[in-house]
Write a protein that holds these residues in place. Structure first.
Motif, PDB file in Angstrom:
ATOM      1  N   ASP A 192     215.041  69.836  14.587  1.00 16.49           N
ATOM      2  CA  ASP A 192     215.690  70.862  13.770  1.00 16.49           C
ATOM      3  C   ASP A 192     217.189  70.728  13.983  1.00 16.49           C
ATOM      4  N   TYR A 193     217.960  70.886  12.879  1.00 17.92           N
ATOM      5  CA  TYR A 193     219.405  70.677  12.950  1.00 17.92           C
ATOM      6  C   TYR A 193     220.100  71.599  11.971  1.00 17.92           C
ATOM      7  N   PHE A 194     221.274  72.108  12.359  1.00 21.21           N
ATOM      8  CA  PHE A 194     222.111  72.826  11.398  1.00 21.21           C
ATOM      9  C   PHE A 194     223.564  72.454  11.613  1.00 21.21           C
ATOM     10  N   GLU A 195     224.329  72.515  10.539  1.00 21.67           N
ATOM     11  CA  GLU A 195     225.774  72.259  10.568  1.00 21.67           C
ATOM     12  C   GLU A 195     226.478  73.571  10.294  1.00 21.67           C
ATOM     13  N   ASP A 196     227.398  73.948  11.164  1.00 25.16           N
ATOM     14  CA  ASP A 196     228.118  75.209  11.041  1.00 25.16           C
ATOM     15  C   ASP A 196     229.484  75.014  10.393  1.00 25.16           C
ATOM     16  N   TYR A 197     230.319  74.164  10.971  1.00 27.82           N
ATOM     17  CA  TYR A 197     231.676  74.020  10.462  1.00 27.82           C
ATOM     18  C   TYR A 197     232.240  72.662  10.867  1.00 27.82           C
ATOM     19  N   MET A 198     232.476  71.815   9.911  1.00 29.32           N
ATOM     20  CA  MET A 198     233.115  70.514  10.070  1.00 29.32           C
ATOM     21  C   MET A 198     232.430  69.615  11.105  1.00 29.32           C
ATOM     22  N   GLY A 199     232.564  68.324  10.925  1.00 29.54           N
ATOM     23  CA  GLY A 199     232.157  67.347  11.916  1.00 29.54           C
ATOM     24  C   GLY A 199     230.667  67.111  12.044  1.00 29.54           C
ATOM     25  N   ALA A 200     229.936  67.146  10.947  1.00 32.40           N
ATOM     26  CA  ALA A 200     228.482  66.988  10.994  1.00 32.40           C
ATOM     27  C   ALA A 200     228.081  65.654  11.609  1.00 32.40           C
ATOM     28  N   SER A 201     227.174  65.715  12.598  1.00 36.13           N
ATOM     29  CA  SER A 201     226.604  64.490  13.162  1.00 36.13           C
ATOM     30  C   SER A 201     225.283  64.818  13.849  1.00 36.13           C
ATOM     31  N   LEU A 202     224.385  63.854  13.802  1.00 38.24           N
ATOM     32  CA  LEU A 202     223.088  63.975  14.470  1.00 38.24           C
ATOM     33  C   LEU A 202     222.599  62.571  14.797  1.00 38.24           C
ATOM     34  N   ASN A 203     222.385  62.295  16.079  1.00 36.70           N
ATOM     35  CA  ASN A 203     221.912  60.985  16.520  1.00 36.70           C
ATOM     36  C   ASN A 203     220.877  61.153  17.623  1.00 36.70           C
ATOM     37  N   LEU A 204     219.880  60.275  17.609  1.00 41.77           N
ATOM     38  CA  LEU A 204     218.853  60.262  18.639  1.00 41.77           C
ATOM     39  C   LEU A 204     218.859  58.895  19.314  1.00 41.77           C
ATOM     40  N   TYR A 205     218.931  58.911  20.644  1.00 43.18           N
ATOM     41  CA  TYR A 205     218.946  57.693  21.450  1.00 43.18           C
ATOM     42  C   TYR A 205     217.759  57.708  22.400  1.00 43.18           C
ATOM     43  N   TRP A 206     217.346  56.505  22.826  1.00 45.05           N
ATOM     44  CA  TRP A 206     216.316  56.423  23.850  1.00 45.05           C
ATOM     45  C   TRP A 206     216.663  55.318  24.827  1.00 45.05           C
ATOM     46  N   GLN A 207     216.067  55.438  25.996  1.00 44.63           N
ATOM     47  CA  GLN A 207     216.255  54.425  27.025  1.00 44.63           C
ATOM     48  C   GLN A 207     214.956  54.317  27.810  1.00 44.63           C
ATOM     49  N   LEU A 208     214.327  53.178  27.722  1.00 36.36           N
ATOM     50  CA  LEU A 208     213.169  52.888  28.551  1.00 36.36           C
ATOM     51  C   LEU A 208     213.691  52.535  29.929  1.00 36.36           C
ATOM     52  N   GLU A 209     212.995  52.977  30.972  1.00 33.19           N
ATOM     53  CA  GLU A 209     213.474  52.729  32.339  1.00 33.19           C
ATOM     54  C   GLU A 209     213.927  51.277  32.517  1.00 33.19           C
ATOM     55  N   ASN A 210     215.092  51.125  33.150  1.00 33.67           N
ATOM     56  CA  ASN A 210     215.693  49.818  33.448  1.00 33.67           C
ATOM     57  C   ASN A 210     216.105  49.013  32.211  1.00 33.67           C
ATOM     58  N   GLN A 211     216.288  49.677  31.086  1.00 36.16           N
ATOM     59  CA  GLN A 211     216.745  49.042  29.848  1.00 36.16           C
ATOM     60  C   GLN A 211     218.025  49.741  29.385  1.00 36.16           C
ATOM     61  N   PRO A 212     218.800  49.124  28.503  1.00 37.57           N
ATOM     62  CA  PRO A 212     220.008  49.784  27.992  1.00 37.57           C
ATOM     63  C   PRO A 212     219.665  50.927  27.029  1.00 37.57           C
ATOM     64  N   VAL A 213     220.575  51.871  26.924  1.00 35.36           N
ATOM     65  CA  VAL A 213     220.447  52.969  25.950  1.00 35.36           C
ATOM     66  C   VAL A 213     220.649  52.385  24.564  1.00 35.36           C
ATOM     67  N   GLU A 214     219.841  52.837  23.603  1.00 29.71           N
ATOM     68  CA  GLU A 214     220.026  52.401  22.220  1.00 29.71           C
ATOM     69  C   GLU A 214     219.653  53.530  21.269  1.00 29.71           C
ATOM     70  N   LYS A 215     220.263  53.493  20.107  1.00 29.75           N
ATOM     71  CA  LYS A 215     219.911  54.434  19.055  1.00 29.75           C
ATOM     72  C   LYS A 215     218.473  54.136  18.631  1.00 29.75           C
ATOM     73  N   VAL A 216     217.663  55.181  18.475  1.00 34.70           N
ATOM     74  CA  VAL A 216     216.286  54.970  18.049  1.00 34.70           C
ATOM     75  C   VAL A 216     216.322  54.351  16.656  1.00 34.70           C
ATOM     76  N   PRO A 217     215.726  53.164  16.480  1.00 36.11           N
ATOM     77  CA  PRO A 217     215.775  52.513  15.165  1.00 36.11           C
ATOM     78  C   PRO A 217     214.951  53.283  14.134  1.00 36.11           C
ATOM     79  N   ALA A 218     215.426  53.301  12.914  1.00 34.16           N
ATOM     80  CA  ALA A 218     214.737  54.030  11.840  1.00 34.16           C
ATOM     81  C   ALA A 218     213.293  53.560  11.671  1.00 34.16           C
ATOM     82  N   SER A 219     213.008  52.327  12.025  1.00 30.82           N
ATOM     83  CA  SER A 219     211.641  51.810  11.885  1.00 30.82           C
ATOM     84  C   SER A 219     210.691  52.424  12.916  1.00 30.82           C
ATOM     85  N   SER A 220     211.204  53.207  13.854  1.00 27.01           N
ATOM     86  CA  SER A 220     210.371  53.779  14.920  1.00 27.01           C
ATOM     87  C   SER A 220     210.032  55.257  14.729  1.00 27.01           C
TER      88      SER A 220
END
Length: 91
Positions: free
Chosen positions: A57-85
Motif C-alpha cells: 500500500d502506498y500514498f503520495e502526500d506532497y512532492m517527490g513521489a517514489s516507491l522502490n522495493l529491494y531484496w538481499q539474499l543472505e551473503n548476496q548484494p542488495v538489488e531492486k526486486v526485478p519486475a519479473s519476480s
C-alpha cells in the motif's frame, strides 16, 4: 504474489516518499507509513522458493513521489526486486 527464486533468508527494504506498507502472507511486514521524504525500512524473513502473497500500500502526500522495493539474499548484494519476480495473480 512475489516469486522467490531460492530458499533462504531475505532482507526486504521498502523505500518510499511518502507512506508505504508491505504485507507478506497478509501480515504487515514493513511499516513505512506517514508523510515523509524518501526513507527506507527493512525486515528479514526466511522464505522457501516459490510464490508468496505480497501487497504494498502506498500514498503520495506532497512532492517527490517514489516507491522502490529491494531484496538481499543472505551473503548476496542488495538489488531492486526485478519486475519479473512480482505481481503474479494465481486466479
Amino acid at each position: 504474489y512475489i516469486r522467490i527464486p531460492t530458499d533462504g533468508s531475505y532482507t526486504f527494504t521498502l523505500r518510499s516518499d511518502d507512506g508505504s506498507n508491505m504485507y507478506l502472507h497478509n501480515t504487515l511486514f514493513i511499516e513505512n507509513d506517514g508523510s515523509h521524504s524518501a526513507r527506507s525500512r527493512s525486515n528479514i524473513v526466511a522464505l522457501k522458493k516459490g510464490l508468496h502473497p505480497l501487497r504494498i500500500d502506498y500514498f503520495e502526500d506532497y512532492m517527490g513521489a517514489s516507491l522502490n522495493l529491494y531484496w538481499q539474499l543472505e551473503n548476496q548484494p542488495v538489488e531492486k526486486v526485478p519486475a519479473s519476480s512480482y505481481f503474479f495473480r494465481t486466479h
